[in-house]
Design a protein around this motif. Structure first.
Motif, short mmCIF file in Angstrom:
data_model
loop_
_atom_site.label_atom_id
_atom_site.label_comp_id
_atom_site.label_asym_id
_atom_site.label_seq_id
_atom_site.Cartn_x
_atom_site.Cartn_y
_atom_site.Cartn_z
N ALA A 118 53.88 33.58 74.51
CA ALA A 118 52.78 33.58 75.61
C ALA A 118 53.05 32.05 76.52
O ALA A 118 53.06 32.21 77.62
CB ALA A 118 51.39 33.49 75.20
N ARG A 119 53.18 30.92 75.65
CA ARG A 119 53.46 29.88 76.32
C ARG A 119 54.94 29.73 77.26
O ARG A 119 55.05 29.31 78.21
CB ARG A 119 53.51 28.52 75.43
CG ARG A 119 52.13 28.24 74.90
CD ARG A 119 52.24 27.03 73.97
NE ARG A 119 52.90 27.12 72.78
CZ ARG A 119 52.51 27.24 71.72
NH1 ARG A 119 51.46 27.85 71.49
NH2 ARG A 119 53.27 27.36 70.70
N ASP A 120 55.79 30.60 76.58
CA ASP A 120 57.17 30.49 77.23
C ASP A 120 57.25 31.38 78.26
O ASP A 120 58.25 31.29 79.33
CB ASP A 120 58.37 30.80 76.01
CG ASP A 120 58.44 29.58 75.13
OD1 ASP A 120 57.72 28.40 75.50
OD2 ASP A 120 58.89 29.87 74.22
N ASP A 177 58.33 40.24 62.10
CA ASP A 177 59.35 40.65 62.78
C ASP A 177 59.14 41.98 63.92
O ASP A 177 59.71 42.07 64.93
CB ASP A 177 60.68 41.01 62.03
CG ASP A 177 61.07 39.94 61.09
OD1 ASP A 177 60.69 38.65 61.49
OD2 ASP A 177 61.71 40.09 60.10
N GLY A 178 58.45 43.13 63.24
CA GLY A 178 58.29 44.33 63.97
C GLY A 178 57.36 43.81 65.14
O GLY A 178 57.52 44.27 66.33
N THR A 179 56.46 42.93 64.94
CA THR A 179 55.65 42.54 66.04
C THR A 179 56.24 41.69 67.06
O THR A 179 55.95 41.96 68.29
CB THR A 179 54.22 41.69 65.43
OG1 THR A 179 53.51 42.50 64.55
CG2 THR A 179 53.38 41.33 66.71
N LEU A 180 57.23 40.66 66.83
CA LEU A 180 57.67 40.12 67.61
C LEU A 180 58.65 40.94 68.45
O LEU A 180 58.86 40.51 69.71
CB LEU A 180 58.54 38.94 67.17
CG LEU A 180 57.45 37.83 66.76
CD1 LEU A 180 58.29 36.74 66.09
CD2 LEU A 180 56.68 37.34 67.84
N ALA A 181 59.32 41.73 68.03
CA ALA A 181 60.31 42.53 68.63
C ALA A 181 59.48 43.75 69.59
O ALA A 181 60.03 43.71 70.68
CB ALA A 181 60.96 43.72 67.70
N LEU A 182 58.41 44.09 69.17
CA LEU A 182 57.42 44.92 70.30
C LEU A 182 57.00 43.98 71.47
O LEU A 182 57.10 44.34 72.55
CB LEU A 182 56.43 45.49 69.68
CG LEU A 182 55.31 45.94 70.40
CD1 LEU A 182 55.90 47.12 71.16
CD2 LEU A 182 54.07 46.51 69.56
N ALA A 183 56.83 42.81 71.05
CA ALA A 183 56.07 41.65 72.14
C ALA A 183 57.19 41.52 73.06
O ALA A 183 57.23 41.34 74.32
CB ALA A 183 55.54 40.65 71.68
N ARG A 184 58.52 41.12 72.56
CA ARG A 184 59.72 40.78 73.51
C ARG A 184 59.90 41.91 74.42
O ARG A 184 60.19 41.81 75.74
CB ARG A 184 60.85 40.57 72.82
CG ARG A 184 60.67 39.21 71.84
CD ARG A 184 61.89 38.70 71.33
NE ARG A 184 61.86 37.62 70.58
CZ ARG A 184 61.64 37.38 69.09
NH1 ARG A 184 61.98 38.44 68.36
NH2 ARG A 184 61.37 36.34 68.64
N GLN A 185 60.14 43.26 73.76
CA GLN A 185 60.28 44.42 74.63
C GLN A 185 58.93 44.64 75.65
O GLN A 185 59.33 45.15 76.97
CB GLN A 185 60.35 45.52 73.91
CG GLN A 185 61.68 45.60 73.09
CD GLN A 185 61.91 46.73 72.09
OE1 GLN A 185 62.01 48.11 72.91
NE2 GLN A 185 62.08 46.86 71.04
N VAL A 198 48.20 36.85 75.66
CA VAL A 198 48.01 37.06 74.24
C VAL A 198 46.58 37.09 73.88
O VAL A 198 46.00 35.92 73.93
CB VAL A 198 48.96 36.32 73.09
CG1 VAL A 198 48.55 36.67 71.83
CG2 VAL A 198 50.42 36.79 73.34
N VAL A 199 46.00 38.30 73.34
CA VAL A 199 44.49 37.85 72.59
C VAL A 199 44.70 38.38 71.03
O VAL A 199 45.20 39.43 70.85
CB VAL A 199 43.75 39.11 73.51
CG1 VAL A 199 42.42 38.75 73.06
CG2 VAL A 199 43.98 38.93 75.07
N ILE A 200 44.04 37.30 70.52
CA ILE A 200 44.18 37.73 68.95
C ILE A 200 42.57 37.93 68.45
O ILE A 200 41.94 37.18 68.80
CB ILE A 200 44.71 36.59 68.27
CG1 ILE A 200 46.27 36.36 68.68
CG2 ILE A 200 44.51 36.46 66.82
CD1 ILE A 200 46.58 34.94 68.33
#
Length: 321
Positions: free
Chosen positions: A158-160, A95-103, A165-167
């Protein structure tokens, strides 16, 4: 192209090493930290936060950045006291990762480098059959599961959206300032304690923090890194016995290793409820970094013995008790 990087986990073992390398390279950094005095450099602007379990407003911090390097996480713990460990890992790592990514997307960030874990692949390999970056993930614990879920959600974003994104999935990271089991091993060797690890013929991949940081910096700007998954190691796999001998040499304290059969060690550890520790000490976990080498033209800049000596010097100066 000169980048400006938003870095999380800047006070951690890996994150702080990334920050110092970026500063040395002349890269401006906005660092998310929990204590204001962690960073002291004109190249770094600190942003205070409390926890990735909370809603954080990163808009101002992300405004001038084009790359995020996300190294903060709820890390794997040996004796988790949470009643629902998976939920606790998900709150931070997913959740924390996705919130950061969306922002980050809303702020116009172009690339998101996510420090994941080899635990996404699994807990062990047969000797000579290393994990590869395109293997089907098989996480075995809540931490690995949460990292995989974060990877999957980031790849969907990334697709949307077009976010790159680099993992990066590191194996066990060691180096100056390392803690936990690696630090304990250095202490045992330094004190001359006889250890029952003289007959273990496993193979394990490790990565020096300097090598991991070098790959992360490469992934910040390399065009071919976009939307890829990379495994990372030192490029030399060691047995537990070999690692302890070379660590002893780095410390100037020859390892006193007793040739106890690995099967006996494993049976004893399992009987004591330490099966996971037995797997790390006696089992194999290897990774194939050929994709990382070939696609990025990357090579580990330092070898194992150089990295062990750096870890030993730091231990002798700061961690020896």
């Amino acid at each position: 192209m000169k980048h400006k990087v938003f870095l999380t986990g800047a006070s951690g073992f890996v994150g702080s090493a990334i920050m110092h390398r970026l500063v040395a390279d002349g890269t401006p950094v906005v660092a998310a930290v929990r204590q204001a005095d962690v960073v002291q450099s004109p190249m770094v602007r600190s942003v205070l936060f409390q926890s990735f379990e909370q809603d954080n407003d990163w808009d101002g911090a992300l405004a001038e950045c084009d790359v995020v390097v996300h190294s903060a996480a709820r890390v794997h713990v040996m004796n988790d006291t949470e009643s629902d460990p998976l939920a606790a890992f998900r709150r931070v790592n997913v959740d924390g990762t996705l919130a950061l990514a969306r922002q980050a997307i809303a702020a116009g960030v172009k690339r998101f480098v996510f420090i994941s874990s080899i635990k996404v692949n699994g807990e062990g390999t047969a000797p000579g059959r290393p994990y590869a970056a395109n293997d089907t993930p098989q996480p075995q614990d809540p931490y690995g599961t949460s990292k995989l879920e974060a990877e999957t959600a980031l790849q969907a974003l990334a697709r949307d959206t077009g976010l790159e994104v680099v993992i990066v999935r590191p194996v066990l990271v060691y180096g100056p300032g390392v803690k936990a089991n690696f630090l304990n091993m250095m202490r045992w060797l330094d004190r001359g304690i006889p250890l029952p690890f003289g007959a273990i013929d496993n193979r394990r991949s490790l990565v020096a923090v300097e090598n991991l940081v070098d790959l992360v910096v490469t992934c910040i700007g390399h065009e071919a890194a976009a939307n890829q998954v990379f495994l990372v190691s030192d490029g030399e796999d060691l047995s537990t016995t070999g690692l302890l001998r070379r660590m002893g040499q780095a410390l100037g304290r020859p390892a006193r290793l007793l040739p106890v059969p690995a099967g006996l060690l494993s049976a004893g550890a399992k009987a004591l409820g330490k099966g996971s520790l037995s797997q790390r000490l006696c089992g194999s976990l290897q990774v194939d970094i050929s994709k990382t080498r070939d696609l990025l033209g990357w090579r580990p800049p330092i070898d194992v013995d150089t990295a062990l000596r750096a870890a030993a010097r730091h231990y002798q100066e700061f961690d020896k008790k």
